[in-house]
Design an enzyme around this catalytic site. Structure first.
Site, PDB file in Angstrom:
ATOM      1  N   ARG A 155       0.900  -1.148   0.022  1.00 40.84           N
ATOM      2  CA  ARG A 155      -0.047   0.003  -0.098  1.00 40.84           C
ATOM      3  C   ARG A 155       0.858   1.249  -0.158  1.00 40.84           C
ATOM      4  NH1 ARG A 155      -4.540  -0.721   3.948  1.00 40.84           N
ATOM      5  NH2 ARG A 155      -5.319  -1.528   2.093  1.00 40.84           N
ATOM      6  N   TYR A 156       1.841   1.263   0.896  1.00 45.10           N
ATOM      7  CA  TYR A 156       2.942   2.457   0.866  1.00 45.10           C
ATOM      8  C   TYR A 156       4.045   2.409  -0.081  1.00 45.10           C
ATOM      9  CZ  TYR A 156       0.026   2.912   5.142  1.00 45.10           C
ATOM     10  OH  TYR A 156      -0.988   3.178   5.871  1.00 45.10           O
ATOM     11  N   ARG A 159       7.369   0.075   1.546  1.00 44.30           N
ATOM     12  CA  ARG A 159       7.364  -1.122   2.549  1.00 44.30           C
ATOM     13  C   ARG A 159       6.186  -1.979   2.304  1.00 44.30           C
ATOM     14  NH1 ARG A 159       5.863   3.779   4.033  1.00 44.30           N
ATOM     15  NH2 ARG A 159       4.254   4.148   5.512  1.00 44.30           N
ATOM     16  N   CYS A 168      -3.675 -17.479  15.147  1.00 44.47           N
ATOM     17  CA  CYS A 168      -3.365 -16.698  16.407  1.00 44.47           C
ATOM     18  C   CYS A 168      -3.221 -17.608  17.581  1.00 44.47           C
ATOM     19  CB  CYS A 168      -4.309 -15.583  16.414  1.00 44.47           C
ATOM     20  SG  CYS A 168      -3.807 -14.427  15.107  1.00 44.47           S
ATOM     21  N   CYS A 172      -8.847 -12.272  18.952  1.00 43.81           N
ATOM     22  CA  CYS A 172      -9.395 -10.987  19.563  1.00 43.81           C
ATOM     23  C   CYS A 172     -10.850 -10.831  18.884  1.00 43.81           C
ATOM     24  CB  CYS A 172      -8.491  -9.597  19.382  1.00 43.81           C
ATOM     25  SG  CYS A 172      -6.766 -10.013  19.572  1.00 43.81           S
ATOM     26  N   CYS A 175     -10.940  -8.407  15.506  1.00 47.41           N
ATOM     27  CA  CYS A 175      -9.797  -8.321  14.433  1.00 47.41           C
ATOM     28  C   CYS A 175      -9.902  -7.773  13.179  1.00 47.41           C
ATOM     29  CB  CYS A 175      -9.336  -9.790  14.661  1.00 47.41           C
ATOM     30  SG  CYS A 175      -7.955 -10.075  13.463  1.00 47.41           S
ATOM     31  N   ARG A 177      -8.334  -8.532  10.799  1.00 46.21           N
ATOM     32  CA  ARG A 177      -7.934  -9.729   9.666  1.00 46.21           C
ATOM     33  C   ARG A 177      -9.114 -10.710   9.778  1.00 46.21           C
ATOM     34  NH1 ARG A 177      -2.565  -8.033   9.865  1.00 46.21           N
ATOM     35  NH2 ARG A 177      -2.665  -6.064   8.678  1.00 46.21           N
ATOM     36  N   ASP A 336     -11.393  -0.572  13.706  1.00 49.02           N
ATOM     37  CA  ASP A 336     -11.517  -0.725  12.330  1.00 49.02           C
ATOM     38  C   ASP A 336     -13.107  -1.090  12.059  1.00 49.02           C
ATOM     39  OD1 ASP A 336      -9.075   0.123  11.185  1.00 49.02           O
ATOM     40  OD2 ASP A 336      -8.222  -1.895  11.614  1.00 49.02           O
ATOM     41  N   ASP A 373      -7.338   3.940  10.230  1.00 46.34           N
ATOM     42  CA  ASP A 373      -6.898   3.227   9.158  1.00 46.34           C
ATOM     43  C   ASP A 373      -7.926   3.471   8.557  1.00 46.34           C
ATOM     44  OD1 ASP A 373      -4.912   2.030   7.821  1.00 46.34           O
ATOM     45  OD2 ASP A 373      -4.492   0.574   9.129  1.00 46.34           O
ATOM     46  N   LYS A 380      -3.009   4.793   6.947  1.00 49.63           N
ATOM     47  CA  LYS A 380      -3.046   5.487   8.384  1.00 49.63           C
ATOM     48  C   LYS A 380      -3.285   7.073   8.425  1.00 49.63           C
ATOM     49  CE  LYS A 380      -0.810   1.382  10.674  1.00 49.63           C
ATOM     50  NZ  LYS A 380      -0.357   0.815   9.355  1.00 49.63           N
TER      51      LYS A 380
HETATM   52  S1  SF4 Z   1      -6.133  -8.626  16.289  1.00 45.57           S
HETATM   53 FE1  SF4 Z   1      -6.309 -10.503  14.866  1.00 45.57          FE
HETATM   54  S2  SF4 Z   1      -4.513 -10.902  13.994  1.00 45.57           S
HETATM   55 FE2  SF4 Z   1      -4.120  -9.686  15.833  1.00 45.57          FE
HETATM   56  S3  SF4 Z   1      -3.647 -11.111  17.816  1.00 45.57           S
HETATM   57 FE3  SF4 Z   1      -5.834 -10.548  17.512  1.00 45.57          FE
HETATM   58  S4  SF4 Z   1      -6.932 -11.849  16.264  1.00 45.57           S
HETATM   59 FE4  SF4 Z   1      -4.812 -12.140  15.784  1.00 45.57          FE
END
Ligand code: SF4
Length: 413
Positions: A155-156, A159, A168, A172, A175, A177, A336, A373, A380
């Site tokens: 995207r940038y 990088r 994971c 979370c 998340c 993702r 997000d 973001d 960002k």
């Molecule tokens: S935010 Fe998503 S990618 Fe990051 S640790 Fe938590 S579950 Fe895993």
């Protein structure tokens, strides 16, 4: 995105082994000695006795044992927690959009009876997740749109983000993702990384690679070493960064062997995802110290979450605590808009209030950069409270952290 199932036992090619057998044995013995010295916290001991009476101290301090014994279903969670009406209970178990996984270590930090406890709210699924709000999307940052080859987000200009695993150790609920992290083991695998590595090799403008996922530090040591060695072999890659939540949710993973692998690939930076000061335990301190002692600069990333950390006092305690753990607060993210995240999101003004409550009131190092973001792939965007109060002739009027106005001679050319 191409994903190749790969068992944790699968080894990379032998050319990627950089540690001698002797060194591995020495580190293994040292690790064991360290663990034998470990005095578990009263919290851990009570938790082990209650839920894992067969487990030894060595089991508890083994990251593989932690992964193997993680809670992965609502039914398993209900063993450890008295689930509330708003949390998803076994009778209500439906096809979750987001996977469940919480390590026993992190479970030991959760309050069995209080569903409002911040750490519990960040990990335990609730009914609100199934309510789609305005502007929400499964991939709100359009990362797939900016992906020229599988596993790369470019995207940038200088990088790339390299998504090396979808796994994971704890998931979370907010998340970003969530569209790619998997319900169970889904290591992307070293063979599937090759197009991404080839892309980086072919783009000399890429001087910085952020290795993320999923969580890269959940991968076996040889995979991590293989990946970092391949990146380090690319001449124009100046720095490598790793994004991880492992030190906070699975501190047992930060073994001496892992640290000795990581320290070979400087300049290497690690950004650690922290949510709340309750995560700052002695185990996490030790994990951060091991990384810092290996010369790895540590930064933190925190998502602003309603009812979890959207409070100046909580955020100050977290940021000051991180500095004591030698982690420099780096980013505070506006949450997000992933699907079903409305109950987590605060107004942007709340983030600005928190920055206003930190800047000047505590050490500058303890003030993270607050960013949104931009949905749709804008990247960002930093946000700051406005500290200007207009002009008075040649003077710019500035408001300090106490709200007092000061005049700065700001001559126009
Ligand atoms: S935010 Fe998503 S990618 Fe990051 S640790 Fe938590 S579950 Fe895993």
């Amino acid at each position: 995105m191409t994903k190749v199932e790969l068992s944790e036992e699968e080894e990379p090619p032998s050319t990627t082994r950089f540690i001698s057998e002797e060194e591995i044995l020495r580190e293994y013995i040292q690790d064991r000695l360290d663990r034998d010295k470990t005095n578990l916290s009263p919290r851990s001991i009570e938790f082990i006795q209650r839920y894992f009476p067969e487990a030894t101290e060595k089991d508890w301090t083994s990251w593989r044992w932690q992964l193997k014994n993680s809670a992965k279903t609502i039914g398993e969670l209900s063993r450890f927690l008295n689930l509330s009406d708003n949390e998803i209970r076994p009778a209500l178990e439906i096809n979750n959009t987001l996977p469940i996984r919480i390590t026993p270590y992190y479970l030991s930090l959760l309050d069995r009876d209080n569903a409002e406890q911040p750490l519990r709210k960040s990990m335990v699924p609730v009914i609100d997740e199934f309510v789609a709000g305005t502007g929400e999307a499964s991939d709100p940052l359009s990362e797939e749109h900016d992906s020229p080859v599988p596993n790369i987000v470019h995207r940038y200009p200088d990088r790339v983000l390299f998504l090396v695993t979808g796994f994971c150790s704890s998931y979370c609920r907010y998340c970003t993702r969530s569209h790619m992290v998997a319900k169970d083991k889904c290591h992307v695998g070293i063979k599937a990384w090759e197009p991404a590595l080839q892309y980086i090799r072919q783009h000399p403008e890429i001087r910085d690679v952020l290795v993320s996922g999923g969580d890269p530090l959940t991968m076996p040591d040889p995979h991590i070493e293989y990946l970092l060695s391949r990146l380090r072999a690319i001449e124009h890659v100046e720095i490598i960064r790793i994004g991880t939540k492992v030190p906070a949710v699975l501190p047992q993973r930060i073994t001496r062997t892992l640290v000795n692998i990581l320290r070979k690939f400087h300049p290497l930076f690690i950004s650690i995802h922290f949510t709340h000061p309750d995560e700052l335990t002695p185990e996490v301190k030790e994990a951060c110290e091991r990384l810092a002692n290996a010369g790895i600069p540590l930064g933190s990333q925190t998502v602003l979450l309603r009812g979890i950390n959207d409070d100046v006092a909580v955020m100050k305690k977290l940021m000051q605590g991180l500095l004591k753990f030698r982690v420099r607060p780096y980013y505070l993210y506006q949450c997000d808009p992933i699907l079903g995240s409305a109950h987590f999101r605060t107004p942007v003004e709340k983030g600005l209030d928190i920055i206003r409550g930190l800047r000047g009131h505590t050490t500058g190092y303890a003030v993270p950069q607050y960013v949104v973001d931009a949905p749709g792939g804008g990247g960002k965007i930093p946000l700051l409270p406005d500290y200007t109060e207009g002009r008075d002739g040649d003077f710019l009027l500035l408001k300090n952290y106490q709200g007092k106005i000061f005049r700065y001679p700001d001559f126009t050319e």
